[in-house]
Scaffold this motif. Structure first.
Motif, short mmCIF file in Angstrom:
data_model
loop_
_atom_site.label_atom_id
_atom_site.label_comp_id
_atom_site.label_asym_id
_atom_site.label_seq_id
_atom_site.Cartn_x
_atom_site.Cartn_y
_atom_site.Cartn_z
N LEU A 132 -9.84 1.13 -2.92
CA LEU A 132 -8.92 2.19 -3.30
C LEU A 132 -9.56 3.15 -4.30
O LEU A 132 -9.41 4.38 -4.19
N CYS A 188 -1.05 7.74 -0.56
CA CYS A 188 -1.31 6.86 0.59
C CYS A 188 -1.53 7.73 1.83
O CYS A 188 -0.65 7.90 2.67
N PHE A 208 -0.56 -0.90 -7.37
CA PHE A 208 -0.89 -1.78 -6.24
C PHE A 208 -1.16 -3.20 -6.74
O PHE A 208 -0.66 -4.17 -6.15
N LEU A 260 0.83 -1.20 0.00
CA LEU A 260 0.00 0.00 0.00
C LEU A 260 0.87 1.25 0.00
O LEU A 260 0.66 2.18 -0.80
#
Length: 381
Positions: free
Chosen positions: A290, A251, A303, A243
């Motif tokens: 996400l 993030c 990712f 992540l």
């Protein structure tokens, strides 16, 4: 195997429930030399000792599926003619009476396992007349349609106790107790075959590891010639690194909070619905979280690439291995903050006058080292 099936077999490990009449054991010292081998009949063992032996074996079926209890799946080719599967079948079909097979298993464990100190390899065999259950879940003990014959192996550390002062009731005095060797709960073990859909499944085994940070892949290689999933602690660490690295500047606290809340929500729903099948979260489900947080396509795809490289494209992970449902932790080099996940809304991140801050909304009940404090109006920014 699911939780209900594991629990059903666990309940076998009582003197009045199982058909276990004896156990085989191999005591190995720290130099990896066999100190002794023995076969012990539970029928002539004092009840207290018999219960303790069964309790040790039972611990090999404890813990969380996907974390401590790992499903092992053999390929069709292995079942058809591999040495590792042939050995397990010989042990099971002979009820551990095939001496060559028993010795071969001992040598596989001793030759591969890397743990410190002495340990005991415990082996037992049981046959279970599986009671029939109707569609409404009612159990009918007199209608058994399946006999589940299986072996269980427990690898238990043997540790030296410390000398101590002990009270002896028979003479009402305290006396010194000498150091002695004590068999500890199992560190590793396995069940073969698996008990899937309450039936025998020779294509699967259940592997046990007490530690969530070390699964001893070397033992799984020797026993099954298969790679098992990385330890639960490593899964959590790797998932967090993916992540952080893949999302880079995107993030944020809000994104990590959303992923944490979503996974905790899945765990809660699974528990509330009393689902017995192990819960898994897929790469696609994390992607959707996400995307809902506004993460750019570029970083979402990064990712996915990292996830595939570390875990595999089609591998689902247990959410329990990825998040702590009891707390949300924020950490800097000097400060650690632990937050009730249900009140993660109390935390926010800001930049004030060019300085980065973690802000926690506080009303009443603020304490420092157990001392209640007041936040005065003069602290207003």
């Amino acid at each position: 195997m699911n939780e209900k099936e594991v629990s059903e077999i666990r309940r076998r490990f009582r003197p009045d429930k199982s058909n276990i009449t004896r156990v085989r054991a191999c005591y190995v010292n720290e130099k990896r030399e066999i100190v002794s081998q023995f076969e012990q009949s539970l029928a002539v063992t004092p009840q207290e000792e018999s219960e303790r032996i069964l309790a040790l074996l039972k611990r090999t079926l404890s813990g969380t599926l996907g974390k401590n209890l790992i499903d092992v799946e053999f390929s069709t080719g292995q079942v058809a003619g591999s040495d590792e599967h042939r050995l397990l079948m010989a042990l099971r079909n002979s009820s551990l009476k095939d001496e060559e097979a028993v010795q071969a298993l001992y040598q596989k464990v001793i030759g591969s396992l890397s743990i410190e100190g002495d340990y005991l390899i415990l082996l037992t065999h049981d046959t279970y007349d599986v009671p029939y259950r109707s569609k409404d879940g009612q159990r009918q003990d007199d209608a058994s349609s399946e006999v589940f014959s299986y072996i269980l192996c427990s690898i238990c550390p043997v540790k030296m106790t410390k000398p101590a002062l002990s009270y002896y009731a028979h003479d009402d005095r305290f006396h010194s107790r000498e150091a002695d060797w004590l068999v500890a709960p199992p560190e590793l073990g396995f069940l073969f075959p698996a008990f899937d859909d309450r039936c025998t499944n020779i294509y699967n085994a259940l592997y046990y590891t007490r530690s969530v940070s070390e699964n001893h892949q070397e033992l799984a290689d020797a026993l099954f010639h298969l790679e098992i999933p990385m330890p639960a602690a490593a899964q959590k660490e790797t998932f967090g690194e993916i992540l952080g690295d893949a999302l880079a500047g995107e993030c944020s606290y809000e994104v990590v909070q959303s992923v944490h809340d979503e996974l905790c929500g899945m765990i809660g729903e699974h528990k509330a619905d009393r689902e017995s099948e192990p819960l898994k979260v897929s790469r696609q489900e994390v992607r959707q979280v996400l995307e809902s947080c506004g993460v750019s396509d570029e970083h979402v795809e990064a990712f996915e690439r990292r996830y595939e490289a570390e875990f595999g494209a089609d591998i689902g992970l247990s959410p329990k291995n990825l998040v702590d449902t009891r707390q949300l932790e924020l950490r800097t080099p000097d400060v650690t903050i632990k937050v009730n996940p249900e009140r993660s809304d109390l935390v926010e991140t800001r930049i004030i006058n060019g300085v980065k801050y973690i802000l926690i909304r506080a009303n009443d009940g603020v304490e420092v080292n157990g001392v209640a404090i007041h936040i005065s109006e003069s602290a207003h920014v």
